[in-house]
Structure formats: structure tokens, C-alpha cells
Scaffold this motif. Structure first.
Motif, short mmCIF file in Angstrom:
data_model
loop_
_atom_site.label_atom_id
_atom_site.label_comp_id
_atom_site.label_asym_id
_atom_site.label_seq_id
_atom_site.Cartn_x
_atom_site.Cartn_y
_atom_site.Cartn_z
N SER A 88 0.81 -1.22 0.00
CA SER A 88 0.00 0.00 0.00
C SER A 88 0.84 1.27 0.00
CB SER A 88 -0.91 0.01 1.22
OG SER A 88 -0.14 0.17 2.40
N GLY A 89 2.11 1.12 0.35
CA GLY A 89 2.98 2.29 0.49
C GLY A 89 2.99 2.84 1.90
N GLY A 90 2.23 2.22 2.79
CA GLY A 90 2.12 2.74 4.13
C GLY A 90 3.31 2.45 5.03
N ASP A 91 4.11 1.49 4.64
CA ASP A 91 5.29 1.14 5.42
C ASP A 91 6.52 1.25 4.54
OD1 ASP A 91 6.73 -1.88 6.79
OD2 ASP A 91 6.91 0.19 7.51
N THR A 92 7.49 2.05 4.95
CA THR A 92 8.75 2.19 4.24
C THR A 92 9.90 1.94 5.20
OG1 THR A 92 8.82 4.58 4.64
CG2 THR A 92 7.81 3.84 2.58
N TYR A 93 10.98 1.40 4.70
CA TYR A 93 12.12 1.08 5.57
C TYR A 93 13.39 1.18 4.75
CZ TYR A 93 10.51 -3.39 3.62
OH TYR A 93 10.06 -4.38 2.78
N TYR A 94 14.51 1.46 5.45
CA TYR A 94 15.74 1.83 4.78
C TYR A 94 16.96 1.19 5.43
CZ TYR A 94 12.66 5.50 3.01
OH TYR A 94 11.62 6.18 2.43
N ALA A 95 17.99 1.07 4.63
CA ALA A 95 19.30 0.73 5.17
C ALA A 95 19.80 1.93 5.96
CB ALA A 95 20.27 0.39 4.04
N ASP A 96 20.56 1.66 7.01
CA ASP A 96 21.07 2.75 7.84
C ASP A 96 21.91 3.74 7.03
OD1 ASP A 96 21.63 0.72 10.82
OD2 ASP A 96 19.83 1.73 10.07
N SER A 97 22.59 3.25 6.02
CA SER A 97 23.50 4.08 5.24
C SER A 97 22.78 5.15 4.41
CB SER A 97 24.35 3.22 4.31
OG SER A 97 23.53 2.47 3.44
N VAL A 98 21.48 4.97 4.18
CA VAL A 98 20.74 5.93 3.35
C VAL A 98 19.62 6.61 4.11
CG1 VAL A 98 21.28 4.53 1.33
CG2 VAL A 98 19.03 4.32 2.41
N LYS A 99 19.38 6.20 5.32
CA LYS A 99 18.27 6.75 6.11
C LYS A 99 18.42 8.26 6.26
CE LYS A 99 17.02 3.73 9.01
NZ LYS A 99 16.96 2.83 10.19
N GLY A 100 17.34 8.98 5.99
CA GLY A 100 17.38 10.43 6.07
C GLY A 100 17.80 11.11 4.79
#
Length: 126
Positions: free
Chosen positions: A55-67
Motif C-alpha cells: 500500500s505504500g504505508g510502510d517504508t524502511y531503509y538501510a542505515d546508510s541511506v536513512k534520512g
């Protein structure tokens, strides 16, 4: 099965931005797929960058690209995108879009995805 085609890669200076897109076709309804972005630098293993739920409601990232990076999707247009800001030379890699049918927990591993695009090159100069 779904076909994935990435676009938007290129050469950019450190601190710059790029927006990658992944166009999906075939394989049924796009919103039934969990999507992810991975990257592979020369001589290194393919690594997870970002993931997004159906749905696009949950997103998650590698620490190296977060932010710095933002993943999104438009289920009406069958696309998944990766906005990359504040790029660093270490972000240089081939970037791949990936998909897996169905729902469930977050997917961080290469083997958890069934479908892959051909990749798009991102080069960040210092």
C-alpha cells in the motif's frame, strides 16, 4: 510474471540528487507486490537500500541511506521510485528494482525477492 524497468540513473556531483523510477508491467495487479531497491558496487555484494509495502504505508531503509533517500510508489501508475538526496561517492553503484508477490514482514534480503530489473548506473563524483 512482472517485468521491471529502471530509469533515472546518471552522473551527479556529491551533494546532488537523483530520482530513480521503476516501471512495472505484466504479472497482475501492481499493488499486490512488495517493492524494494538494492544496489551493487563493483566487487561488492548486492545490498538492500529501501523497501515499501504493497500500500505504500510502510517504508524502511538501510542505515546508510536513512534520512537521505525516500522510497515511494504509485499503484495507479505501476511505478516505484527512489528519491536520492545528499548523494555521496559511496552511493556509486548499479541500482536495482525488485518485487515479490504478496504481503508479510519487511523484506531485506536478495533471496526474498523474485523479480528484478536490469539495473541503472548511479555515479557520484567527489
Amino acid at each position: 510474471q512482472v517485468q521491471l524497468v529502471e530509469s533515472g540513473g546518471g552522473l551527479v556531483q556529491a551533494g546532488g540528487s537523483l530520482r530513480l523510477s521503476c516501471a512495472a508491467s505484466g504479472g497482475g495487479t501492481f499493488s499486490t507486490y512488495t517493492m524494494g531497491w538494492f544496489r551493487q558496487a563493483p566487487g561488492k555484494e548486492r545490498e538492500f537500500v529501501a523497501g515499501i509495502s504493497r500500500s505504500g504505508g510502510d517504508t524502511y531503509y538501510a542505515d546508510s541511506v536513512k534520512g537521505r533517500f525516500t522510497i515511494s510508489r504509485d499503484n495507479a501508475k505501476n511505478t516505484a521510485n527512489l528519491q536520492m538526496n545528499s548523494l555521496k561517492p559511496e552511493d556509486t553503484a548499479v541500482y536495482y528494482c525488485a518485487a515479490v508477490l504478496g504481503y508479510g514482514s519487511r523484506r531485506y534480503r536478495v533471496y526474498e525477492y523474485d523479480y528484478w530489473g536490469q539495473g541503472t548506473q548511479v555515479t557520484v563524483s567527489s
